[in-house]
Each structure stands twice: as C-alpha cells, then as structure tokens.
Design a protein around this motif. Sequence first.
Motif, PDB file in Angstrom:
ATOM      1  N   ILE A  24       0.862  -1.187   0.000  1.00  0.00           N
ATOM      2  CA  ILE A  24       0.000   0.000   0.000  1.00  0.00           C
ATOM      3  C   ILE A  24       0.893   1.230   0.000  1.00  0.00           C
ATOM      4  O   ILE A  24       1.731   1.402   0.881  1.00  0.00           O
ATOM      5  N   THR A  78      -3.472   5.610   1.212  1.00  0.00           N
ATOM      6  CA  THR A  78      -4.884   5.318   1.452  1.00  0.00           C
ATOM      7  C   THR A  78      -5.629   6.636   1.649  1.00  0.00           C
ATOM      8  O   THR A  78      -5.133   7.532   2.309  1.00  0.00           O
ATOM      9  N   LYS A  79      -6.804   6.739   1.047  1.00  0.00           N
ATOM     10  CA  LYS A  79      -7.675   7.908   1.228  1.00  0.00           C
ATOM     11  C   LYS A  79      -9.073   7.406   1.566  1.00  0.00           C
ATOM     12  O   LYS A  79      -9.499   6.368   1.063  1.00  0.00           O
ATOM     13  N   VAL A  92     -13.158   3.653   0.681  1.00  0.00           N
ATOM     14  CA  VAL A  92     -11.737   3.618   1.012  1.00  0.00           C
ATOM     15  C   VAL A  92     -10.991   3.363  -0.290  1.00  0.00           C
ATOM     16  O   VAL A  92     -11.289   2.403  -1.008  1.00  0.00           O
ATOM     17  N   TYR A 122      -7.315   2.786  -2.133  1.00  0.00           N
ATOM     18  CA  TYR A 122      -5.931   2.375  -1.915  1.00  0.00           C
ATOM     19  C   TYR A 122      -5.153   2.535  -3.214  1.00  0.00           C
ATOM     20  O   TYR A 122      -5.651   2.178  -4.288  1.00  0.00           O
ATOM     21  N   ILE A 167      -1.765   0.950  -4.642  1.00  0.00           N
ATOM     22  CA  ILE A 167      -0.783  -0.086  -4.331  1.00  0.00           C
ATOM     23  C   ILE A 167       0.180  -0.239  -5.507  1.00  0.00           C
ATOM     24  O   ILE A 167      -0.128   0.142  -6.634  1.00  0.00           O
ATOM     25  N   SER A 200     -12.857   0.305  -2.076  1.00  0.00           N
ATOM     26  CA  SER A 200     -13.798  -0.472  -1.279  1.00  0.00           C
ATOM     27  C   SER A 200     -15.078   0.341  -1.151  1.00  0.00           C
ATOM     28  O   SER A 200     -15.084   1.431  -0.565  1.00  0.00           O
ATOM     29  N   CYS A 230     -11.096  -2.831  -8.780  1.00  0.00           N
ATOM     30  CA  CYS A 230      -9.667  -2.631  -9.053  1.00  0.00           C
ATOM     31  C   CYS A 230      -9.482  -1.963 -10.408  1.00  0.00           C
ATOM     32  O   CYS A 230     -10.175  -2.275 -11.365  1.00  0.00           O
TER      33      CYS A 230
END
Length: 80
Positions: A11, A14-15, A27, A29, A31, A51, A60
């Motif tokens: 990761i 993250t926001k 959420v 991410y 990555i 998410s 994704c």
Amino acid sequence: MINNENPLKEIIMTKISNIKGNLEDEVIYLIGKKDGSGKNALYKEMEIIISDGDSGKLSCLELKGLEGYNPRIIIEKYKV
C-alpha cells in the motif's frame, strides 16, 4: 525464503472519501511494487483499489504503463 525477484505489492497511500455521493465513505488504496528505497524508490505495476462504502465490494483499476516516484492519490470535486 524471501523472493526479491518478485516482491509483493504494498500500500502506497490510502484515502477515505465519499466519491459516490451517497451516505457512506469509500476507502481508496494506491498499491504497487517498490523498486529501490528512500527518496529513490520507484513504484511500478500500480493499481487503485476502491472499497465501496455501502456494499464493501472491491473494484480494481490497473494503471498499466504508469510508474513513478512518490505517487499520490488526489481527490477533488469538479464543477461541470
């Protein structure tokens, strides 16, 4: 044994934000695979994973062909 030839994605950032405009926050991410260390770390094979705040479902988005130093997620509201 650690396999340094094929490191796992980590990761990067993250926001948490309400990007769908409903009552629940998502959420987000960022990555990717880290190549190097410190300020000279280059991130490759990056993806954005979201998410869903309502269902928890993961979406994704592969960022094919993009790599960079110190990548960031920026979430802004735009007027159309």
